[in-house]
Design a protein around this motif. Structure first.
Motif, PDB file in Angstrom:
ATOM      1  N   PHE A   6     -93.584  66.937  39.844  1.00 43.68           N
ATOM      2  CA  PHE A   6     -92.553  67.151  40.852  1.00 43.68           C
ATOM      3  C   PHE A   6     -91.288  67.779  40.270  1.00 43.68           C
ATOM      4  O   PHE A   6     -90.582  68.512  40.968  1.00 43.68           O
ATOM      5  CB  PHE A   6     -92.176  65.827  41.508  1.00 43.68           C
ATOM      6  N   ALA A   7     -91.002  67.484  39.005  1.00 48.28           N
ATOM      7  CA  ALA A   7     -89.713  67.857  38.425  1.00 48.28           C
ATOM      8  C   ALA A   7     -89.752  69.108  37.564  1.00 48.28           C
ATOM      9  O   ALA A   7     -88.716  69.752  37.363  1.00 48.28           O
ATOM     10  CB  ALA A   7     -89.172  66.685  37.593  1.00 48.28           C
ATOM     11  N   ASP A   8     -90.904  69.459  37.026  1.00 43.66           N
ATOM     12  CA  ASP A   8     -90.999  70.632  36.160  1.00 43.66           C
ATOM     13  C   ASP A   8     -90.960  71.897  37.023  1.00 43.66           C
ATOM     14  O   ASP A   8     -91.779  72.053  37.934  1.00 43.66           O
ATOM     15  CB  ASP A   8     -92.302  70.577  35.359  1.00 43.66           C
ATOM     16  N   PRO A   9     -90.047  72.810  36.766  1.00 47.12           N
ATOM     17  CA  PRO A   9     -89.940  74.010  37.596  1.00 47.12           C
ATOM     18  C   PRO A   9     -91.157  74.921  37.514  1.00 47.12           C
ATOM     19  O   PRO A   9     -91.303  75.839  38.334  1.00 47.12           O
ATOM     20  CB  PRO A   9     -88.685  74.709  37.059  1.00 47.12           C
ATOM     21  N   ARG A  10     -92.053  74.665  36.546  1.00 46.07           N
ATOM     22  CA  ARG A  10     -93.308  75.422  36.510  1.00 46.07           C
ATOM     23  C   ARG A  10     -94.371  74.803  37.403  1.00 46.07           C
ATOM     24  O   ARG A  10     -95.297  75.504  37.854  1.00 46.07           O
ATOM     25  CB  ARG A  10     -93.834  75.476  35.063  1.00 46.07           C
ATOM     26  N   LEU A  11     -94.258  73.491  37.669  1.00 43.29           N
ATOM     27  CA  LEU A  11     -95.295  72.792  38.429  1.00 43.29           C
ATOM     28  C   LEU A  11     -94.931  72.601  39.904  1.00 43.29           C
ATOM     29  O   LEU A  11     -95.818  72.674  40.767  1.00 43.29           O
ATOM     30  CB  LEU A  11     -95.593  71.432  37.790  1.00 43.29           C
ATOM     31  N   ALA A  12     -93.678  72.325  40.198  1.00 36.11           N
ATOM     32  CA  ALA A  12     -93.287  72.081  41.593  1.00 36.11           C
ATOM     33  C   ALA A  12     -93.689  73.224  42.525  1.00 36.11           C
ATOM     34  O   ALA A  12     -94.177  72.976  43.637  1.00 36.11           O
ATOM     35  CB  ALA A  12     -91.783  71.809  41.694  1.00 36.11           C
ATOM     36  N   PRO A  13     -93.541  74.505  42.111  1.00 37.73           N
ATOM     37  CA  PRO A  13     -93.913  75.589  43.033  1.00 37.73           C
ATOM     38  C   PRO A  13     -95.413  75.697  43.316  1.00 37.73           C
ATOM     39  O   PRO A  13     -95.801  76.362  44.276  1.00 37.73           O
ATOM     40  CB  PRO A  13     -93.414  76.845  42.306  1.00 37.73           C
ATOM     41  N   ILE A  14     -96.268  75.053  42.493  1.00 36.10           N
ATOM     42  CA  ILE A  14     -97.713  75.139  42.743  1.00 36.10           C
ATOM     43  C   ILE A  14     -98.247  73.863  43.387  1.00 36.10           C
ATOM     44  O   ILE A  14     -99.442  73.776  43.697  1.00 36.10           O
ATOM     45  CB  ILE A  14     -98.490  75.426  41.447  1.00 36.10           C
ATOM     46  N   TYR A  15     -97.373  72.884  43.615  1.00 41.83           N
ATOM     47  CA  TYR A  15     -97.822  71.594  44.144  1.00 41.83           C
ATOM     48  C   TYR A  15     -98.531  71.749  45.485  1.00 41.83           C
ATOM     49  O   TYR A  15     -99.626  71.213  45.698  1.00 41.83           O
ATOM     50  CB  TYR A  15     -96.631  70.643  44.279  1.00 41.83           C
ATOM     51  N   ASP A  16     -97.947  72.489  46.395  1.00 39.60           N
ATOM     52  CA  ASP A  16     -98.530  72.637  47.729  1.00 39.60           C
ATOM     53  C   ASP A  16     -99.893  73.323  47.673  1.00 39.60           C
ATOM     54  O   ASP A  16    -100.784  73.011  48.467  1.00 39.60           O
ATOM     55  CB  ASP A  16     -97.597  73.430  48.637  1.00 39.60           C
ATOM     56  N   ALA A  17    -100.049  74.261  46.746  1.00 40.12           N
ATOM     57  CA  ALA A  17    -101.317  74.989  46.650  1.00 40.12           C
ATOM     58  C   ALA A  17    -102.472  74.045  46.337  1.00 40.12           C
ATOM     59  O   ALA A  17    -103.594  74.224  46.832  1.00 40.12           O
ATOM     60  CB  ALA A  17    -101.216  76.080  45.585  1.00 40.12           C
ATOM     61  N   PHE A  18    -102.216  73.033  45.515  1.00 35.85           N
ATOM     62  CA  PHE A  18    -103.261  72.078  45.158  1.00 35.85           C
ATOM     63  C   PHE A  18    -103.331  70.906  46.128  1.00 35.85           C
ATOM     64  O   PHE A  18    -104.369  70.258  46.231  1.00 35.85           O
ATOM     65  CB  PHE A  18    -103.042  71.564  43.727  1.00 35.85           C
ATOM     66  N   ASP A  19    -102.250  70.630  46.822  1.00 38.80           N
ATOM     67  CA  ASP A  19    -102.227  69.484  47.739  1.00 38.80           C
ATOM     68  C   ASP A  19    -103.031  69.742  49.001  1.00 38.80           C
ATOM     69  O   ASP A  19    -103.473  68.803  49.669  1.00 38.80           O
ATOM     70  CB  ASP A  19    -100.774  69.137  48.096  1.00 38.80           C
ATOM     71  N   GLY A  20    -103.201  71.006  49.355  1.00 39.95           N
ATOM     72  CA  GLY A  20    -104.063  71.350  50.480  1.00 39.95           C
ATOM     73  C   GLY A  20    -103.435  71.065  51.829  1.00 39.95           C
ATOM     74  O   GLY A  20    -102.225  70.850  51.963  1.00 39.95           O
ATOM     75  N   ASP A  21    -104.282  71.030  52.847  1.00 45.28           N
ATOM     76  CA  ASP A  21    -103.841  70.816  54.224  1.00 45.28           C
ATOM     77  C   ASP A  21    -103.362  69.385  54.398  1.00 45.28           C
ATOM     78  O   ASP A  21    -104.121  68.441  54.207  1.00 45.28           O
ATOM     79  CB  ASP A  21    -105.001  71.109  55.174  1.00 45.28           C
ATOM     80  N   ARG A  22    -102.104  69.209  54.769  1.00 47.76           N
ATOM     81  CA  ARG A  22    -101.529  67.866  54.909  1.00 47.76           C
ATOM     82  C   ARG A  22    -101.770  67.322  56.314  1.00 47.76           C
ATOM     83  O   ARG A  22    -100.838  67.061  57.075  1.00 47.76           O
ATOM     84  CB  ARG A  22    -100.037  67.903  54.585  1.00 47.76           C
ATOM     85  N   ASP A  23    -103.049  67.123  56.655  1.00 46.31           N
ATOM     86  CA  ASP A  23    -103.346  66.593  57.979  1.00 46.31           C
ATOM     87  C   ASP A  23    -102.968  65.121  58.113  1.00 46.31           C
ATOM     88  O   ASP A  23    -102.953  64.566  59.209  1.00 46.31           O
ATOM     89  CB  ASP A  23    -104.815  66.794  58.336  1.00 46.31           C
ATOM     90  N   ASP A  24    -102.626  64.481  56.980  1.00 43.04           N
ATOM     91  CA  ASP A  24    -102.179  63.085  57.032  1.00 43.04           C
ATOM     92  C   ASP A  24    -100.806  62.946  57.661  1.00 43.04           C
ATOM     93  O   ASP A  24    -100.423  61.849  58.084  1.00 43.04           O
ATOM     94  CB  ASP A  24    -102.158  62.484  55.626  1.00 43.04           C
TER      95      ASP A  24
END
Length: 242
Positions: A6-24
């Motif tokens: 969540f905090a690393d500026p290299r990882l936060a921008p790719i979080y949504d790509a791996f989290d997928g469809d947030r149907d929850d």
């Protein structure tokens, strides 16, 4: 300190790509309707997926997160500034008379000590109006999700716009109940950069959560299933008492 994912500026921008469809998240919109909530506080809002949906529904929304890199992503989804973004946690949110506070995903499980969990509940209590509601989910310990995680360790590769293919690997690193630790390893295949993120979650039993809520100024109204994950999650709906 928030996890690198969540905090690393290299990882936060790719979080949504791996989290997928947030149907929850649809269930939380339905709960906001059910509870008649107009002013909503999203604790641990991350990259802002739920906060944006809530704002789209016409609500006044405050998103709070201790990871500035995640908030940067969230702000990019809110170009007109409809949402108030706060860098901090539940203990730093000013009293806003919120109708509803929510903690989705793993947020309620990142507080590993009783003291941290108590401070969080008290911070949310101060931010809610009398009669306001706190809604959050937490994994059921008896489901033993970590055993399922340990068998699902195949790498996943996603082509992230602007960055190219990124490989994600996951491993459970320690089980010492009620704590479970795990590691994500990301390899940016375009240049070979490798970044890891370590996390630990606490698995609380239902009676433990209910006791903590009662001790910190809440009345438990209901404990439900997560509609998209039956048998795996508790969804607590609690009312702030005077």
């Amino acid at each position: 300190m928030p996890d690198a994912i969540f905090a690393d500026p290299r990882l936060a921008p790719i979080y949504d790509a791996f989290d997928g469809d947030r149907d929850d998240l649809t269930a939380y919109l339905d709960l906001a309707d059910e509870l008649g909530a107009d002013r909503v506080l999203d604790i641990g809002c991350g990259t802002g997926c739920l906060a944006v949906l809530l704002a789209d529904s016409g609500r006044t929304v405050t998103g709070v997160d201790p990871a500035e890199a995640s908030l940067d992503v969230a702000r990019s989804k809110d170009p007109t500034g409809r949402i108030t973004w706060v860098h901090g946690d539940a203990t730093t949110v000013p009293a806003r008379g919120a109708d509803l506070a929510v903690m989705t995903g793993n947020v309620a499980q990142v507080f590993l000590t009783d003291a941290d969990w108590t401070r969080t509940l008290q911070g949310v209590h101060a931010a809610l109006r009398p009669g306001g509601h706190l809604v959050f989910e937490t994994r059921r310990p008896e489901y033993r999700a970590w055993e399922e995680w340990a068998t699902d360790s195949a790498p996943v590769t996603v082509d992230v716009p602007g960055l190219g293919p990124v490989e994600q690997r996951f491993e459970v690193t320690e089980v010492s109940l009620p704590l479970v630790s795990f590691r994500y390893t990301y390899t940016f295949l375009a240049n070979g950069t490798v970044v890891t993120s370590d996390s630990t979650l606490r698995f609380r039993h239902r009676d433990e959560v209910e006791t903590s809520l009662g001790a910190n100024g809440y009345r438990v109204l209901d404990v439900r299933e997560a509609p998209d994950r039956p048998g795996r999650e508790f969804v607590f709906i609690a009312e702030r008492t005077a």
